[in-house]
Design a protein around this motif. Structure first.
Motif, PDB file in Angstrom:
ATOM      1  N   TYR A   1       0.849  -1.180   0.000  1.00  0.00           N
ATOM      2  CA  TYR A   1       0.000   0.000   0.000  1.00  0.00           C
ATOM      3  C   TYR A   1       0.891   1.240   0.000  1.00  0.00           C
TER       4      TYR A   1
ATOM      5  N   VAL B   1       4.800   7.389   1.599  1.00  0.00           N
ATOM      6  CA  VAL B   1       5.210   6.310   2.498  1.00  0.00           C
ATOM      7  C   VAL B   1       4.610   5.010   1.970  1.00  0.00           C
TER       8      VAL B   1
ATOM      9  N   PHE C   1       3.898   0.936   2.467  1.00  0.00           N
ATOM     10  CA  PHE C   1       3.719  -0.087   3.496  1.00  0.00           C
ATOM     11  C   PHE C   1       3.541  -1.454   2.861  1.00  0.00           C
TER      12      PHE C   1
ATOM     13  N   PHE D   1       0.876  -4.818   9.218  1.00  0.00           N
ATOM     14  CA  PHE D   1       1.657  -3.878   8.419  1.00  0.00           C
ATOM     15  C   PHE D   1       3.100  -3.834   8.879  1.00  0.00           C
TER      16      PHE D   1
END
Lengths: 114, 115
Positions: free
Chosen positions: A36, A88, A90, A104
């Motif tokens: 993600y 960012v 993940f 995560f």
């Protein structure tokens, strides 16, 4: 219990360069694997996911990831980054007996400079 | 782009105050999740629903957290008595099913600050 490790907290690359973001997982069974991305002040957006089949999976915006069972890894790659890829990223895993619950990693902050 | 709508975008509360946030899942998605993302990017699964029924939730023995997903109304997450440690980004997500292969579609979150 499963866990996810993203060893690089920050990655800085120049625009047009290639990119690899690393992800290693630990799980007693082969999990579903996800990448993600979170842009500033936004929620998470799915880039790609994998469970079985061809270990190289294509995602959106030119991203791809390669699964390695022997290395318990699911690294994300892009051939040529753009400044808009700054965000960012993940890595996450989900296993069969837990209904859609994701574990995560701690994220990798990507900065692309011109 | 996700069509999960979360309100408010920002929420500021004093310690001990109630904090309530809402989520409208994507149309046709019967499963709703709440996650807490702290400033260190650590995600904590809180609860998930299928339609109006709770599927799983963390041990909320503190009883300060409650959530519901009533029919024909937004889902909500409420903290009865906010504490400084509750300051975080609260993410709502929905999915079309409850298998582990499902993609979660996230809203933009409600950023809670407890002073």
């Amino acid at each position: 219990a499963q866990s996810v490790t993203q060893p690089d907290a920050r990655v800085t690359v120049s625009e047009g360069a290639s990119l690899q973001l690393r992800c290693k997982y630990s799980s007693s069974v082969t999990p579903y694997l996800f990448w993600y991305v979170q842009y500033p002040r936004q929620g998470l957006q799915l880039l790609l996911k994998y469970y079985s089949g061809d270990p190289v999976v294509q995602g959106v915006n030119g991203f791809e990831a390669e699964f390695s069972k022997s290395n318990s890894s699911f690294h994300l790659r892009k051939a040529s980054v753009h400044w808009s890829d700054s965000a960012v990223y993940f890595c996450a895993v989900s296993i069969g007996q837990v209904v859609g619950q994701l574990t995560f990693g701690s994220g990798t902050r990507l900065q692309v400079y011109a | 782009n996700s069509k999960v709508i979360q309100t408010p975008r920002y929420l500021v509360k004093g310690q001990g105050q109630k904090a309530k946030m809402r989520c409208i899942p994507e149309k046709g998605h019967p499963v709703v999740f709440w996650y807490q993302q702290n400033k260190n990017n650590e995600f904590k699964f809180l609860i998930n629903f299928q339609n109006q029924e709770v599927l799983q939730q963390i041990d909320m023995t503190e009883k300060r957290f409650s959530a519901e997903c009533p029919s024909n109304s937004p889902c909500s997450l409420e903290i009865q008595s906010s504490e400084a440690g509750d300051s975080a980004l609260y993410l709502c997500a929905s999915s079309p099913g409850h298998s582990s292969a499902e993609t979660l579609y996230f809203g933009s979150g409600t950023r809670l600050t407890v002073l």
